[in-house]
Design a protein around this motif. Structure first.
Motif, mmCIF file in Angstrom:
data_model
loop_
_atom_site.group_PDB
_atom_site.id
_atom_site.type_symbol
_atom_site.label_atom_id
_atom_site.label_comp_id
_atom_site.label_asym_id
_atom_site.label_seq_id
_atom_site.Cartn_x
_atom_site.Cartn_y
_atom_site.Cartn_z
ATOM 1 N N THR A 1 43.826 23.753 17.268
ATOM 2 C CA THR A 1 44.114 22.390 17.739
ATOM 3 C C THR A 1 43.594 21.720 17.799
ATOM 4 N N ALA A 2 43.972 20.507 19.066
ATOM 5 C CA ALA A 2 43.088 19.213 19.271
ATOM 6 C C ALA A 2 42.750 19.414 21.018
ATOM 7 N N PRO A 3 41.587 20.250 21.416
ATOM 8 C CA PRO A 3 40.324 20.332 21.096
ATOM 9 C C PRO A 3 41.030 21.649 19.846
ATOM 10 N N GLU A 4 39.897 22.192 18.792
ATOM 11 C CA GLU A 4 39.700 23.308 18.361
ATOM 12 C C GLU A 4 39.141 24.623 20.080
ATOM 13 N N ILE A 5 39.597 25.925 19.237
ATOM 14 C CA ILE A 5 38.948 27.195 20.139
ATOM 15 C C ILE A 5 37.878 27.884 19.243
ATOM 16 N N ALA A 6 36.615 28.427 19.144
ATOM 17 C CA ALA A 6 36.018 29.149 18.140
ATOM 18 C C ALA A 6 34.963 29.773 19.646
ATOM 19 N N THR A 7 34.956 30.675 18.587
ATOM 20 C CA THR A 7 34.704 32.244 19.272
ATOM 21 C C THR A 7 34.263 33.180 18.051
ATOM 22 N N VAL A 8 33.012 33.540 18.314
ATOM 23 C CA VAL A 8 32.400 34.619 18.459
ATOM 24 C C VAL A 8 31.690 35.348 19.280
ATOM 25 N N GLY A 9 31.449 37.321 18.626
ATOM 26 C CA GLY A 9 30.472 38.092 18.511
ATOM 27 C C GLY A 9 30.891 38.486 20.807
ATOM 28 N N LEU A 10 30.348 38.427 20.836
ATOM 29 C CA LEU A 10 29.965 38.865 22.970
ATOM 30 C C LEU A 10 30.166 37.281 23.701
ATOM 31 N N GLY A 11 31.865 37.175 24.702
ATOM 32 C CA GLY A 11 31.774 36.795 25.516
ATOM 33 C C GLY A 11 31.314 36.648 26.780
ATOM 34 N N GLU A 12 31.212 35.282 27.235
ATOM 35 C CA GLU A 12 30.197 35.059 28.593
ATOM 36 C C GLU A 12 30.969 36.600 29.832
ATOM 37 N N ASP A 13 32.263 36.538 29.981
ATOM 38 C CA ASP A 13 33.382 37.613 30.996
ATOM 39 C C ASP A 13 32.948 38.444 30.338
ATOM 40 N N ALA A 14 32.348 38.714 28.760
ATOM 41 C CA ALA A 14 32.719 40.346 28.528
ATOM 42 C C ALA A 14 31.385 41.234 28.784
ATOM 43 N N ALA A 15 30.329 39.855 28.626
ATOM 44 C CA ALA A 15 29.393 40.287 28.639
ATOM 45 C C ALA A 15 29.374 40.916 30.297
ATOM 46 N N LYS A 16 29.625 40.420 31.187
ATOM 47 C CA LYS A 16 29.712 40.644 32.811
ATOM 48 C C LYS A 16 30.344 41.577 32.892
ATOM 49 N N GLU A 17 31.461 41.785 32.541
ATOM 50 C CA GLU A 17 31.959 43.157 32.741
ATOM 51 C C GLU A 17 31.631 44.201 32.144
ATOM 52 N N LYS A 18 30.766 43.812 31.036
ATOM 53 C CA LYS A 18 30.263 45.665 30.223
ATOM 54 C C LYS A 18 28.682 45.494 30.971
ATOM 55 N N ASN A 19 28.723 44.673 32.097
ATOM 56 C CA ASN A 19 27.638 44.303 32.503
ATOM 57 C C ASN A 19 26.100 44.400 31.687
ATOM 58 N N ILE A 20 26.112 43.627 30.857
ATOM 59 C CA ILE A 20 25.075 43.105 30.073
ATOM 60 C C ILE A 20 24.818 41.685 30.098
ATOM 61 N N PRO A 21 22.367 41.918 30.946
ATOM 62 C CA PRO A 21 22.178 41.052 31.015
ATOM 63 C C PRO A 21 21.895 39.827 30.125
ATOM 64 N N VAL A 22 22.766 38.720 30.346
ATOM 65 C CA VAL A 22 22.759 37.466 28.958
ATOM 66 C C VAL A 22 22.225 35.682 29.986
ATOM 67 N N ASN A 23 21.547 34.927 29.295
ATOM 68 C CA ASN A 23 21.268 34.610 29.355
ATOM 69 C C ASN A 23 22.660 33.342 28.608
ATOM 70 N N ILE A 24 22.996 31.966 29.835
ATOM 71 C CA ILE A 24 24.313 31.188 29.182
ATOM 72 C C ILE A 24 23.443 29.423 28.648
ATOM 73 N N GLY A 25 23.660 29.098 27.859
ATOM 74 C CA GLY A 25 23.108 27.625 27.403
ATOM 75 C C GLY A 25 24.482 26.763 27.401
#
Ligand code: FAD
Ligand code: NAD
Length: 497
Positions: free
Chosen positions: A383-407
């Motif tokens: 669409t305009a704008p587009e959404i593109a995703t791959v792999g693990l999202g920030e929300d999923a990382a939180k849910e799974k308790n995976i420590p991540v850094n976000i840029g």
């Protein structure tokens, strides 16, 4: 009875890529497709026609809403819907024709008919494969295997129904998917339509209600809203584009609403009633009733695997609880010699995933080493704008308790985005907090679908955010935002604080 090394059932992106790869590897291949043209859902009624219409309508809205600011003026600007449809059909015809030409050049025998399983018997020994066989299954992928026979129902040149039996030790089922329906809402093709009809309307519906805020609902809702339809998207979940992170979806929802698209989330559709050309769609939210006036309803609540009339029960191919063909990590069903790929098996229903399944299946059949990384399948909403995703999202990382850094990096700080009127949105890179390896990315913005490919490639090679950040990006490009987001993972973005 004609014999082959491999019979592929279904000529979509899964099936035709499988057939092409197998032919490259020296197998004698038959491809059975019941549509007149090859290319499956994707080329005929899916990916390609929707993208053609999205492009045409984006040009129209640019001319209508933004051109004047660029010093470009139009008199009597109008959208010619039949002409848009004609262009879309020409794009489709070019691509499906191209696939047919490639099939011919690769000496694949294409049967234009409907396949079903006949039975399983023993295989005669002599079986020269065509071409230069390079596979290493003892130089013969048929040796020692049982032979499956397939019935193909076709019409001959005179229009008479005929049946032909073909056989092979290896069968790949690539029969794709069909639109899902709701118990209370059935597609009639006129008032209540699926994407098959929504890509071919000859006039703009006054009021269009889309059931389902997934990829189809958002893309085709956008097409018709841009052409002036009063579009409402009714989504059962608390958010549209449900696989993206909450922050991405919040911003995206606001940008679609600015374009005039109405979005009703957390609403369960309970029925639709037409009285003449218009009707009423009824839904409920937290027990409270909702009603929408409609001229057309686009049902876009997902797709179901297509195993109809294949005769799978005759040979005992097992299905899972959702009706998908059950396969192992090499796409083998429980019946020796039969594999299944693409939309008819579990996993994202995406053309590029089906293609990778197809290529890998052909390689495994030919005794080679197929490779697919199902964790790194990018998904785009165009669409305009587009959404593109791959792999693990920030929300999923939180849910799974995976420590991540976000840029994160906003396109509003990117020179090319400003020059292009594409300042909405941002890039988000999700990196492992301990190792810095990139676990995922989400991009909201113009060209997000093209930009994500770079992140996928880094992920495929086990790249870190620092690797991505130290990769030189040409200036001025939207891709510099990907680099800046990767820098932001270690709080080192140059053009943002
Ligand atoms: P299909 O493409 O469905 O092909 C299966 C083929 O098998 C069909 O041609 C069918 O006629 C044939 N067949 C079925 N049964 C038989 C039989 N018994 N005998 C012979 N032939 C048979 N994905 C993306 O990645 N990007 C997009 O932008 C995108 N946009 C889409 C837009 C829409 C509106 C839709 C509906 C889908 C979209 N998709 C998109 C999804 C994509 O189209 C599918 O994931 C992809 O086509 C699946 O490929 P496949 O080969 O598994 O099946
Ligand atoms: P989808 O699964 O992407 O979205 C369906 C949406 O309908 C979901 O958000 C779901 O919550 C909602 N829904 C389900 N039941 C509902 C109900 N009773 N009331 C209201 N909402 C309800 O499916 P889709 O958009 O129909 O697309 C089908 C498939 O085709 C998907 O797998 C999609 O990935 C693929 N596709 C991909 C693209 C692309 O890659 N750009 C484009 C179109 C389609």
């Amino acid at each position: 009875m004609s014999q082959f090394d491999l019979i592929v059932i279904g000529g979509g992106p899964g099936g035709y890529v499988c057939a092409f790869r197998a032919s490259q590897l020296g197998l004698k291949v038959a491809l059975v497709e019941k549509r007149v043209t090859l290319g499956g859902t994707c080329l005929n009624v899916g990916c390609i026609p929707t993208k053609a219409l999205l492009h045409s309508t984006e040009q129209f809205t640019f001319a209508r809403d933004h051109a004047a600011a660029h010093g470009i003026k139009f008199d009597n600007l109008a959208a010619d819907v039949p002409a848009m449809m004609k262009r879309k059909d020409a794009v489709v015809a070019k691509l499906t024709g191209g696939v047919a030409q490639l099939a011919k050049a690769r000496k694949i025998t294409v049967f234009n008919g409907t396949a079903s399983f006949g039975g399983t018997g023993s295989l005669p020994v002599s079986s020269p494969s065509h071409g230069q066989a390079t596979h290493d299954t003892a130089a013969n992928p048929r040796a020692g295997s049982p032979c499956h026979s397939i019935e193909v129902a076709m019409t001959d040149a005179g229009g008479k129904a005929i049946r032909q039996t073909i056989a092979a030790p290896n069968i790949v089922i690539a029969t794709g998917s069909l639109p899902a329906e709701l118990p209370a809402v059935k597609i009639d093709g006129k008032h209540i339509i699926s994407s098959d009809q929504a890509i071919a309307l000859d006039e703009v519906p006054k009021k269009l209600v889309v059931i389902g805020g997934g990829a189809i609902g958002l893309e085709l809702g956008s097409v018709w809203a841009r052409l002036g339809s009063d579009v409402t998207i009714v989504e059962f979940l608390p958010k549209i584009a449900a696989t993206a992170d909450d922050d991405i979806v919040r911003n995206y929802t606001r940008l679609l609403q600015k374009q005039g698209i109405k979005i009703e989330t957390g609403a369960k559709v309970t029925g639709v009633k037409f009285n003449g050309p218009s009707g009423v769609l009824v839904a409920e939210r937290a027990g409270a009733p909702l009603e929408f006036a409609v001229d057309k309803v686009l049902l876009a609540v997902g797709r179901r695997p297509n195993t109809e009339k294949l005769g799978l029960e005759k040979i005992g191919v097992a299905l899972d609880s959702k009706g998908r063909i059950q396969v192992d990590s090499e796409l083998r069903t429980n019946v020796p010699g039969i594999r299944a790929i693409g939309d008819v098996v579990a996993g994202p229903m995406l053309a590029h995933k089906a293609e990778e399944d197809g290529a890998a299946a052909a390689e495994w059949i030919a005794g080679k080493y197929g490779h697919i990384n199902w964790d790194f399948v990018p998904a785009i909403i165009y669409t305009a704008p587009e959404i593109a995703t791959v792999g693990l999202g920030e929300d999923a990382a939180k849910e799974k308790n995976i420590p991540v850094n976000i840029g994160r990096f906003n396109f509003a700080a990117n020179g090319r985005a400003l020059a292009n009127d594409a300042a909405d949105g941002y890039v988000k890179i999700i990196a492992d907090a301990k190792t810095d390896s990139i676990l995922g990315a989400q991009i909201l913005g113009h060209g997000a679908g093209e930009l994500i490919a770079e992140v996928v490639a880094h992920m495929e090679y086990g790249g870190s955010a620092e690797d991505l950040a130290r990769t030189i990006h040409a200036h001025p490009t939207l891709g510099e935002s990907v680099k800046e987001a990767a820098l932001a993972v270690s709080k080192s973005a140059i053009h943002a604080l």
